[in-house]
Design an enzyme around this catalytic site. Sequence first.
Site, PDB file in Angstrom:
ATOM      1  N   LYS A 281       0.794  -1.412  -0.085  1.00 51.11           N
ATOM      2  CA  LYS A 281       0.028  -0.038   0.171  1.00 51.11           C
ATOM      3  C   LYS A 281       1.011   1.072  -0.044  1.00 51.11           C
ATOM      4  CE  LYS A 281      -2.963   3.069   0.593  1.00 51.11           C
ATOM      5  NZ  LYS A 281      -4.114   3.230  -0.373  1.00 51.11           N
TER       6      LYS A 281
ATOM      7  N   CYS B 250      -3.337  11.032   1.411  1.00 47.20           N
ATOM      8  CA  CYS B 250      -2.894   9.904   1.203  1.00 47.20           C
ATOM      9  C   CYS B 250      -1.347   9.947   0.685  1.00 47.20           C
ATOM     10  CB  CYS B 250      -3.666   8.959   0.449  1.00 47.20           C
ATOM     11  SG  CYS B 250      -5.437   9.073   0.893  1.00 47.20           S
TER      12      CYS B 250
HETATM   13  N1  SAJ Z   1      -2.093  15.080  -8.830  1.00 43.42           N
HETATM   14  C1  SAJ Z   1      -1.164  15.564  -9.898  1.00 43.42           C
HETATM   15  N2  SAJ Z   1      -0.973  15.063 -11.077  1.00 43.42           N
HETATM   16  C2  SAJ Z   1      -1.303  14.041 -11.532  1.00 43.42           C
HETATM   17  C3  SAJ Z   1      -2.430  13.194 -10.573  1.00 43.42           C
HETATM   18  C4  SAJ Z   1      -2.418  13.984  -9.356  1.00 43.42           C
HETATM   19  O1  SAJ Z   1      -0.860  16.681  -9.554  1.00 43.42           O
HETATM   20  O2  SAJ Z   1      -1.233  13.709 -12.844  1.00 43.42           O
HETATM   21  C5  SAJ Z   1      -2.494  15.404  -7.722  1.00 43.42           C
HETATM   22  C6  SAJ Z   1      -3.691  15.680  -7.449  1.00 43.42           C
HETATM   23  O3  SAJ Z   1      -3.952  16.939  -8.031  1.00 43.42           O
HETATM   24  C7  SAJ Z   1      -3.782  15.383  -5.977  1.00 43.42           C
HETATM   25  C8  SAJ Z   1      -2.632  14.626  -5.719  1.00 43.42           C
HETATM   26  O4  SAJ Z   1      -1.836  14.494  -6.723  1.00 43.42           O
HETATM   27  O5  SAJ Z   1      -3.317  16.794  -5.333  1.00 43.42           O
HETATM   28  C9  SAJ Z   1      -3.387  13.119  -5.301  1.00 43.42           C
HETATM   29  O6  SAJ Z   1      -4.350  12.876  -6.095  1.00 43.42           O
HETATM   30  P1  SAJ Z   1      -4.550  11.367  -6.851  1.00 43.42           P
HETATM   31  O7  SAJ Z   1      -5.923  11.331  -7.737  1.00 43.42           O
HETATM   32  O8  SAJ Z   1      -3.294  11.039  -7.453  1.00 43.42           O
HETATM   33  O9  SAJ Z   1      -4.681  10.376  -5.540  1.00 43.42           O
HETATM   34  P2  SAJ Z   1      -5.555  10.504  -4.095  1.00 43.42           P
HETATM   35  O10 SAJ Z   1      -4.767  11.019  -3.197  1.00 43.42           O
HETATM   36  O11 SAJ Z   1      -7.054  11.247  -4.357  1.00 43.42           O
HETATM   37  O12 SAJ Z   1      -5.847   8.888  -4.083  1.00 43.42           O
HETATM   38  C10 SAJ Z   1      -4.733   7.922  -4.040  1.00 43.42           C
HETATM   39  C11 SAJ Z   1      -4.984   7.067  -4.702  1.00 43.42           C
HETATM   40  N3  SAJ Z   1      -3.687   6.264  -4.925  1.00 43.42           N
HETATM   41  C12 SAJ Z   1      -3.243   5.928  -6.203  1.00 43.42           C
HETATM   42  O13 SAJ Z   1      -3.680   6.285  -7.025  1.00 43.42           O
HETATM   43  C13 SAJ Z   1      -1.884   5.017  -6.043  1.00 43.42           C
HETATM   44  C14 SAJ Z   1      -5.938   5.940  -4.368  1.00 43.42           C
HETATM   45  O14 SAJ Z   1      -6.165   4.846  -5.030  1.00 43.42           O
HETATM   46  C15 SAJ Z   1      -5.720   5.682  -2.812  1.00 43.42           C
HETATM   47  O15 SAJ Z   1      -6.715   4.744  -2.246  1.00 43.42           O
HETATM   48  C16 SAJ Z   1      -5.763   6.884  -2.026  1.00 43.42           C
HETATM   49  O16 SAJ Z   1      -4.541   7.709  -2.364  1.00 43.42           O
HETATM   50  C17 SAJ Z   1      -5.459   6.373  -0.501  1.00 43.42           C
HETATM   51  O17 SAJ Z   1      -6.332   6.611   0.091  1.00 43.42           O
HETATM   52  O18 SAJ Z   1      -4.343   6.060  -0.244  1.00 43.42           O
END
Ligand code: SAJ
Length: 431
Positions: free
Chosen positions: A211, A265
């Site tokens: 995880k 996360c």
């Molecule tokens: N972000 C970027 N660029 C990208 C993708 C995301 O800047 O290309 C930013 C987003 O704007 C945000 C942050 O990253 O601020 C995180 O967003 P996210 O959509 O990547 O993830 P979370 O935090 O909403 O959810 C993540 C997910 N983990 C993964 O995709 C590996 C989710 O599956 C998990 O369940 C969750 O963390 C968790 O609870 O751990």
Amino acid sequence: MTKVCIVGLGYIGLPTAAMMASRGFEVVGYDINEAAVASINSGKAHFHEPDLQMLLSAAINTGRLTAQTSPEEADYIIIAVPTPFHDGKKPDMSHVESACDIIAPYLRPGTTVILESTSPVGSTEIITARLASARPDLTFPQYKESMDAQIAVAHCPERILPGNMLRELVSNDRIIGGMTETCSERARKLYETFVTGRIFTTDCRTAEFVKLIENAYRDVNIAFANELSVVCDRIGVDVWHAIELANKHPRVSILQPGTGVGGHCIAVDPWFIVDSAPEEARLIRVAREVNDHKPDYIYDRLIDLADRFKNPVISCFGITYKADVGDLRESPSLRIVKKLIERGGIRVLVCDPLVKSLPSEIATCSDISLVDADAARREGDIVAFLVAHKQFKRLEFNRFLHKVVVDATGLMSRPHEIEQDRRINSHVAHW
Ligand code: SAJ
């Protein structure tokens, strides 16, 4: 009927509880937050997530889900409480520890305890020991030993993406790491009733690590994109266009730069790896630092631009932690807005269709208002696109031509998402 008690009715616990109730389980949700419990029992979710409201109303109306401020005996007890970090980026396991203390009196022979909260490696063994010392009358599993115990303990980390939680709860593959193989199998019996993805079992230490590396992987990849955006800014290249072209290579898939990494996360979990191996986890640490620095970088650029105006007005489009969610936790955009307000001398207009009111810590400032998109465009000297909500993709960007625009999300540049004349970008700085 199988009975499930879910400890923690937040962003993970509540969707899980509503979904399990919809699958016919008898679900008792426990939370210390009395207001959340009351709201859930009246059929109202205390946060927004697509489809959650509908599922929750049905779960409450059928009587399959009840929320309360004390736990109950159950076949399965799922712990879904937050695991933030302390100052110094050390994991804060106090919520998991108090969850254990609260559920211990409710364990009975046959109960399976499942830790869904993202946790440092070793946590499942620690909680098993904690429960065992609270309940010497019951037998508990020993790590990787095969002796049968009355209580089973396993880690099954949640993996759902905010904004798409209810679908992913069912369709994602799951990893289950039991204290023993029997524990994994007991946990599997629950998940296989509603998960259509594959279920993989392993030991609890591996599951905990898996995880953490999922989120660290994403953090490192976002850091790469964010670093590219800063490099491109220095050398005068459109980062969005460059990434789009690089991604035409069959083995390249670069993520999108943004205002930084928010949420509870990805901005947190990689620190658990760094904490456990500070000398070795160098790349993971630097990625965290790169992503954490990005909001400050955008703030500095906004200040440089604001200095050109006598009484600058900055319109910020988006303050949530990511696109299309209403969640403000650890939001890099909100951090930028707060810093602008703290600096003083700048009027800040915020436009965010997913936020009904400004958070209390900034709502009382006289220099900030929540406005609609038209007012934000009309009144701002500088327009900052901080979050790429889908509502913003429909804006007529040619009406922003005479503004100073900071597009931190590529809203105006992503040709695959928006068909606009690329020439308007001559007015835009790409961060
Ligand atoms: N972000 C970027 N660029 C990208 C993708 C995301 O800047 O290309 C930013 C987003 O704007 C945000 C942050 O990253 O601020 C995180 O967003 P996210 O959509 O990547 O993830 P979370 O935090 O909403 O959810 C993540 C997910 N983990 C993964 O995709 C590996 C989710 O599956 C998990 O369940 C969750 O963390 C968790 O609870 O751990």
